[in-house]
Design a protein around this motif. Sequence first.
Motif, PDB file in Angstrom:
ATOM      1  N   HIS A 119      -4.385   2.334  -4.758  1.00 31.73           N
ATOM      2  CA  HIS A 119      -5.544   2.806  -5.217  1.00 31.73           C
ATOM      3  C   HIS A 119      -6.094   2.497  -6.354  1.00 31.73           C
ATOM      4  O   HIS A 119      -7.164   2.323  -6.855  1.00 31.73           O
ATOM      5  N   SER A 120      -5.004   2.320  -7.255  1.00 24.20           N
ATOM      6  CA  SER A 120      -5.418   1.874  -8.854  1.00 24.20           C
ATOM      7  C   SER A 120      -4.217   1.263  -9.535  1.00 24.20           C
ATOM      8  O   SER A 120      -3.460   0.490  -9.041  1.00 24.20           O
ATOM      9  N   SER A 121      -3.972   1.822 -10.746  1.00 22.68           N
ATOM     10  CA  SER A 121      -2.595   1.085 -11.419  1.00 22.68           C
ATOM     11  C   SER A 121      -1.502   1.635 -11.198  1.00 22.68           C
ATOM     12  O   SER A 121      -1.338   2.522 -10.258  1.00 22.68           O
ATOM     13  N   LEU A 122      -0.306   1.165 -11.610  1.00 22.63           N
ATOM     14  CA  LEU A 122       0.964   1.363 -11.299  1.00 22.63           C
ATOM     15  C   LEU A 122       1.312   2.821 -11.382  1.00 22.63           C
ATOM     16  O   LEU A 122       0.755   3.374 -12.631  1.00 22.63           O
ATOM     17  N   ASN A 123       1.824   3.509 -10.532  1.00 23.12           N
ATOM     18  CA  ASN A 123       2.451   4.875 -10.938  1.00 23.12           C
ATOM     19  C   ASN A 123       4.060   4.980 -10.054  1.00 23.12           C
ATOM     20  O   ASN A 123       4.329   3.751  -9.586  1.00 23.12           O
ATOM     21  N   ALA A 124       4.203   6.092  -9.990  1.00 17.58           N
ATOM     22  CA  ALA A 124       5.502   6.520  -9.334  1.00 17.58           C
ATOM     23  C   ALA A 124       5.836   5.917  -7.990  1.00 17.58           C
ATOM     24  O   ALA A 124       6.750   5.689  -7.582  1.00 17.58           O
ATOM     25  N   GLU A 125       4.683   5.974  -7.361  1.00 19.59           N
ATOM     26  CA  GLU A 125       4.630   5.458  -5.830  1.00 19.59           C
ATOM     27  C   GLU A 125       5.117   4.026  -5.374  1.00 19.59           C
ATOM     28  O   GLU A 125       5.320   3.490  -4.633  1.00 19.59           O
ATOM     29  N   TRP A 126       4.708   3.210  -6.733  1.00 14.11           N
ATOM     30  CA  TRP A 126       5.285   1.719  -6.644  1.00 14.11           C
ATOM     31  C   TRP A 126       6.682   1.873  -6.436  1.00 14.11           C
ATOM     32  O   TRP A 126       7.203   0.767  -5.548  1.00 14.11           O
ATOM     33  N   ASN A 127       7.700   2.404  -6.867  1.00 15.06           N
ATOM     34  CA  ASN A 127       8.982   2.389  -6.668  1.00 15.06           C
ATOM     35  C   ASN A 127       9.295   2.859  -5.152  1.00 15.06           C
ATOM     36  O   ASN A 127      10.101   2.219  -4.592  1.00 15.06           O
ATOM     37  N   LEU A 128       8.362   3.807  -4.567  1.00 21.39           N
ATOM     38  CA  LEU A 128       8.902   4.187  -3.293  1.00 21.39           C
ATOM     39  C   LEU A 128       8.419   2.882  -2.330  1.00 21.39           C
ATOM     40  O   LEU A 128       8.939   2.608  -1.280  1.00 21.39           O
ATOM     41  N   PHE A 129       7.468   2.306  -2.766  1.00 22.14           N
ATOM     42  CA  PHE A 129       6.953   0.926  -2.262  1.00 22.14           C
ATOM     43  C   PHE A 129       7.837  -0.019  -2.104  1.00 22.14           C
ATOM     44  O   PHE A 129       8.085  -0.690  -1.025  1.00 22.14           O
ATOM     45  N   GLU A 130       8.535  -0.240  -3.109  1.00 16.28           N
ATOM     46  CA  GLU A 130       9.359  -1.325  -3.341  1.00 16.28           C
ATOM     47  C   GLU A 130      10.719  -0.920  -2.290  1.00 16.28           C
ATOM     48  O   GLU A 130      11.159  -1.975  -1.738  1.00 16.28           O
ATOM     49  N   GLU A 131      10.897   0.343  -2.361  1.00 19.82           N
ATOM     50  CA  GLU A 131      12.140   0.880  -1.261  1.00 19.82           C
ATOM     51  C   GLU A 131      11.565   0.398   0.013  1.00 19.82           C
ATOM     52  O   GLU A 131      12.537  -0.058   0.832  1.00 19.82           O
ATOM     53  N   TRP A 132      10.418   0.993   0.285  1.00 18.04           N
ATOM     54  CA  TRP A 132       9.944   0.566   1.459  1.00 18.04           C
ATOM     55  C   TRP A 132       9.869  -1.048   2.302  1.00 18.04           C
ATOM     56  O   TRP A 132      10.245  -1.237   3.229  1.00 18.04           O
ATOM     57  N   VAL A 133       9.507  -1.620   1.248  1.00 19.38           N
ATOM     58  CA  VAL A 133       9.342  -3.218   1.806  1.00 19.38           C
ATOM     59  C   VAL A 133      10.900  -3.831   1.765  1.00 19.38           C
ATOM     60  O   VAL A 133      11.040  -4.548   2.727  1.00 19.38           O
TER      61      VAL A 133
END
Length: 209
Positions: free
Chosen positions: A78-92
Amino acid sequence: MTIKIENCQFQLHTSGAAFWKEQNMLLISDVHLGKISHFRKFGSAVPQKAIIKNFMELSKLVEHFNPAKIAFLGDLFHSSLNAEWNLFEEWVTSVTSEIILIAGNHDIISPIKYEELNIQIQPMLKIGNFRLTHHPEETEDDFNICGHIHPGYKLNGKGRQQLKLRCFYKSNSQLILPAFGEFTGNYYLKPKEEDQIFVITKNEVILVN
């Protein structure tokens, strides 16, 4: 529901994703990861568990279709980096599919972050007679598959009941995917006579016109 476009089969899924059988490719638009965390940061009463739901739904899709490729049709974040990026990295790291991001207007995170995860970023993707984009585009030669609009449709009942549902919106030259993400909102369209609307219910995708 499976539909045929240009002699290719696309399975429209209740999540809002579409599976392109011939390409073994999963198409997903407007996930808007990070939006829920953004809302919560500024005091909106959005439940924390809604964050996890997006990743659970993505994992279910990958498990169901086992695609060779996943193409996100823009607005992955949606916008800039936040804590969900870490979850996204794990998912990838949990999936083996090749991942492609067709950049949308909300995708402002540095491409370097995606490159570190071996995710390709493209302004558009041309496959045969198909043109995959974020914003809807009208071309003479290609069939456009896109997102951005967050299409929805209102079903009216005889007793003034009204259902507001996400939908796949298909015209003669275009298929617009609904937003995948939670709390993304809809834009309610008025189709032309020749257009097709595939509304999404909890259990199925239904052609309504």
